[in-house]
Structures are given as C-alpha cells and as structure tokens.
Write a protein that holds these residues in place. Structure first.
Motif, PDB file in Angstrom:
ATOM      1  N   LEU A 170       0.775  -1.313   0.043  1.00  0.00           N
ATOM      2  CA  LEU A 170      -0.016  -0.256  -0.013  1.00  0.00           C
ATOM      3  C   LEU A 170       0.869   1.229   0.095  1.00  0.00           C
ATOM      4  O   LEU A 170       2.045   1.250   0.367  1.00  0.00           O
ATOM      5  N   PRO A 171       0.324   2.240  -0.646  1.00  0.00           N
ATOM      6  CA  PRO A 171       0.948   3.581  -0.610  1.00  0.00           C
ATOM      7  C   PRO A 171       1.014   4.075   0.779  1.00  0.00           C
ATOM      8  O   PRO A 171       0.111   3.768   1.832  1.00  0.00           O
ATOM      9  N   LEU A 172       2.068   5.090   1.178  1.00  0.00           N
ATOM     10  CA  LEU A 172       2.167   5.538   2.503  1.00  0.00           C
ATOM     11  C   LEU A 172       0.879   6.282   3.028  1.00  0.00           C
ATOM     12  O   LEU A 172       0.532   6.047   4.039  1.00  0.00           O
ATOM     13  N   SER A 173       0.066   6.818   2.043  1.00  0.00           N
ATOM     14  CA  SER A 173      -1.060   7.592   2.375  1.00  0.00           C
ATOM     15  C   SER A 173      -2.175   6.787   3.237  1.00  0.00           C
ATOM     16  O   SER A 173      -2.706   6.787   4.123  1.00  0.00           O
ATOM     17  N   GLU A 174      -2.100   5.554   2.514  1.00  0.00           N
ATOM     18  CA  GLU A 174      -3.258   4.308   2.771  1.00  0.00           C
ATOM     19  C   GLU A 174      -2.923   3.852   4.261  1.00  0.00           C
ATOM     20  O   GLU A 174      -3.321   3.258   5.337  1.00  0.00           O
ATOM     21  N   GLN A 175      -1.406   3.552   4.372  1.00  0.00           N
ATOM     22  CA  GLN A 175      -0.512   3.015   5.560  1.00  0.00           C
ATOM     23  C   GLN A 175      -1.052   4.032   6.757  1.00  0.00           C
ATOM     24  O   GLN A 175      -1.227   3.521   7.804  1.00  0.00           O
ATOM     25  N   PHE A 176      -0.765   5.171   6.454  1.00  0.00           N
ATOM     26  CA  PHE A 176      -1.145   6.194   7.544  1.00  0.00           C
ATOM     27  C   PHE A 176      -2.456   6.382   8.059  1.00  0.00           C
ATOM     28  O   PHE A 176      -2.651   6.568   9.188  1.00  0.00           O
ATOM     29  N   LEU A 177      -3.702   6.311   7.009  1.00  0.00           N
ATOM     30  CA  LEU A 177      -4.814   6.084   7.498  1.00  0.00           C
ATOM     31  C   LEU A 177      -5.145   5.177   8.295  1.00  0.00           C
ATOM     32  O   LEU A 177      -6.005   5.156   9.354  1.00  0.00           O
ATOM     33  N   PHE A 178      -4.688   3.930   7.878  1.00  0.00           N
ATOM     34  CA  PHE A 178      -4.946   2.611   8.770  1.00  0.00           C
ATOM     35  C   PHE A 178      -4.403   2.874  10.220  1.00  0.00           C
ATOM     36  O   PHE A 178      -5.085   2.441  11.296  1.00  0.00           O
ATOM     37  N   PHE A 179      -3.233   3.214  10.067  1.00  0.00           N
ATOM     38  CA  PHE A 179      -2.395   3.564  11.471  1.00  0.00           C
ATOM     39  C   PHE A 179      -3.523   4.489  12.488  1.00  0.00           C
ATOM     40  O   PHE A 179      -3.338   4.224  13.587  1.00  0.00           O
ATOM     41  N   LEU A 180      -3.739   5.503  11.908  1.00  0.00           N
ATOM     42  CA  LEU A 180      -4.608   6.563  12.565  1.00  0.00           C
ATOM     43  C   LEU A 180      -5.975   5.807  13.167  1.00  0.00           C
ATOM     44  O   LEU A 180      -6.238   6.106  14.184  1.00  0.00           O
ATOM     45  N   THR A 181      -6.394   5.187  12.590  1.00  0.00           N
ATOM     46  CA  THR A 181      -7.802   4.561  12.846  1.00  0.00           C
ATOM     47  C   THR A 181      -7.401   3.451  13.890  1.00  0.00           C
ATOM     48  O   THR A 181      -8.070   3.389  14.829  1.00  0.00           O
ATOM     49  N   LEU A 182      -6.422   2.841  13.512  1.00  0.00           N
ATOM     50  CA  LEU A 182      -6.135   1.757  14.524  1.00  0.00           C
ATOM     51  C   LEU A 182      -5.561   2.319  16.190  1.00  0.00           C
ATOM     52  O   LEU A 182      -6.136   1.978  17.060  1.00  0.00           O
ATOM     53  N   VAL A 183      -4.720   3.420  16.078  1.00  0.00           N
ATOM     54  CA  VAL A 183      -4.536   4.185  17.372  1.00  0.00           C
ATOM     55  C   VAL A 183      -5.851   4.785  17.786  1.00  0.00           C
ATOM     56  O   VAL A 183      -6.032   4.431  19.173  1.00  0.00           O
ATOM     57  N   GLY A 184      -6.620   5.312  16.985  1.00  0.00           N
ATOM     58  CA  GLY A 184      -7.766   5.931  17.668  1.00  0.00           C
ATOM     59  C   GLY A 184      -8.902   4.918  18.428  1.00  0.00           C
ATOM     60  O   GLY A 184      -9.188   5.073  19.492  1.00  0.00           O
ATOM     61  N   ARG A 185      -8.743   3.699  17.690  1.00  0.00           N
ATOM     62  CA  ARG A 185      -9.751   2.531  18.184  1.00  0.00           C
ATOM     63  C   ARG A 185      -9.190   1.816  19.335  1.00  0.00           C
ATOM     64  O   ARG A 185      -9.869   1.453  20.467  1.00  0.00           O
ATOM     65  N   LYS A 186      -7.818   1.616  19.298  1.00  0.00           N
ATOM     66  CA  LYS A 186      -7.024   0.647  20.253  1.00  0.00           C
ATOM     67  C   LYS A 186      -6.432   1.656  21.422  1.00  0.00           C
ATOM     68  O   LYS A 186      -6.777   1.217  22.613  1.00  0.00           O
ATOM     69  N   ILE A 187      -6.055   2.707  21.199  1.00  0.00           N
ATOM     70  CA  ILE A 187      -5.281   3.619  22.341  1.00  0.00           C
ATOM     71  C   ILE A 187      -6.457   4.586  22.971  1.00  0.00           C
ATOM     72  O   ILE A 187      -6.625   4.607  24.241  1.00  0.00           O
ATOM     73  N   PHE A 188      -7.002   5.167  22.249  1.00  0.00           N
ATOM     74  CA  PHE A 188      -7.955   6.094  22.462  1.00  0.00           C
ATOM     75  C   PHE A 188      -9.615   5.658  22.918  1.00  0.00           C
ATOM     76  O   PHE A 188     -10.545   6.295  23.282  1.00  0.00           O
ATOM     77  N   LYS A 189      -9.597   4.331  22.381  1.00  0.00           N
ATOM     78  CA  LYS A 189     -10.992   3.740  22.718  1.00  0.00           C
ATOM     79  C   LYS A 189     -12.036   4.495  21.992  1.00  0.00           C
ATOM     80  O   LYS A 189     -13.138   4.333  22.433  1.00  0.00           O
ATOM     81  N   ILE A 190     -11.714   5.132  20.779  1.00  0.00           N
ATOM     82  CA  ILE A 190     -12.932   5.783  19.908  1.00  0.00           C
ATOM     83  C   ILE A 190     -13.716   4.744  19.330  1.00  0.00           C
ATOM     84  O   ILE A 190     -13.110   3.757  18.659  1.00  0.00           O
TER      85      ILE A 190
END
Length: 167
Positions: free
Chosen positions: A20-40
């Motif tokens: 995947l291009p870096l832009s897609e990896q970044f969006l995936f990472f942001l969502t993962l952080v939001g869900r796992k760390i910030f419990k959004i």
C-alpha cells in the motif's frame, strides 16, 4: 464467513505494509490508534487496495465469498468480472480458479506491462493466502493461447444475483 473474514484480516494486515502507498498506511494507522489507544468507537479502516493493484483474482469458491469481498474491499464489477466469470464457466475449482481468473484478464487484453495483480485464495480450516504479481510484458491475447481463448468474445455474461431472482 466470520472465520474467513478473520483469516483475510490477518492476511491483509501482513500484506498491506508491503504494497500500500504510505497515505493508506497512515490512515490505517490513525484509525488503529484511535480505536485501540483512545478507545474511539469507529469502524476499522479498510485500505483502498485499488491503489496498490490493477487486477484482483479472488478465489471463486462461491457467490457469497465474491459478494463479501467485493463489498468489503469496495471493488467494482470490472474488478470482480474475472472471478465471477470463472465461477460461472468452470464452477468452484478451489484455489486453481485464481489461474483461470488471471487467464481471463489476459484474454481480455487487460494485462499491461507493470500492472499488478493480487491473487487471494482460501483453503481448508480457513486459511488465506495471497500472491502478488507484476506483469513483465503486455499480453497480446491474439498471440497467446489460454483456457479462455476460444470463448472470451462471449464474456462477460449477465449472471443474476440471488437477491434479484423471483422465488
């Protein structure tokens, strides 16, 4: 389908960073952080694999499998055509359907030098495997012989969806 979904998720998680291009990896990472760390509470981000691949060869194990992957990966009818036509013409040939699908893409004259194809196969005990290919040359269907050569002019055919058939 739930077991297949988990298997595919593990496969995509491994494959994604490699293709995947870096832009897609970044969006995936942001969502993962939001869900796992910030419990959004939010849906997991499904990367746009169309940015990594021009062609998709999805295990033609049945309509339900194809419908689910088409929906979840947000693929078009054009992307799904090789898988659906392989299922229509040859039936469920298990993982070998991937090669019929690649041959369909070639017979249609769609495979160009540099194009990338993603083959996704499912196996017993619900295993998921991927192969990624890059075309080294443009395929000229009039010069190549494959399992579709004799009938490709008649495809795609319309196959009614189960939910549109009157019972």
């Amino acid at each position: 389908m739930a077991v297949a979904g988990e298997s595919l998720k593990a496969n995509i998680t491994t494959l994604g960073p490699l293709v995947l291009p870096l832009s897609e990896q970044f969006l995936f990472f942001l969502t993962l952080v939001g869900r796992k760390i910030f419990k959004i509470k939010m849906k997991p981000y499904i990367p746009d694999f169309k940015l990594a691949f021009e062609h998709f060869c999805i295990h033609a194990g049945g309509r339900a499998v194809l419908d689910e992957l088409e929906k979840n990966l947000e693929l078009s009818e054009w992307h799904m055509e090789p898988s659906r036509m392989t299922l229509y013409r040859f039936g469920n040939t298990s993982s070998s359907s991937l090669w019929y699908e690649l041959a369909y893409t070639e017979a249609k004259g769609r495979m160009r030098r540099g194009n990338r194809a993603w083959q996704i196969a499912f196996g017993s005990g619900f295993k998921c495997n991927s192969a990624v290919w890059r075309a080294l040359r443009t395929i000229r269907p009039e010069k190549e012989k494959n399992p579709w050569s004799d009938e490709i002019h008649g495809f795609p055919v319309h196959v009614p969806r189960v939910d549109t058939i009157a019972g």
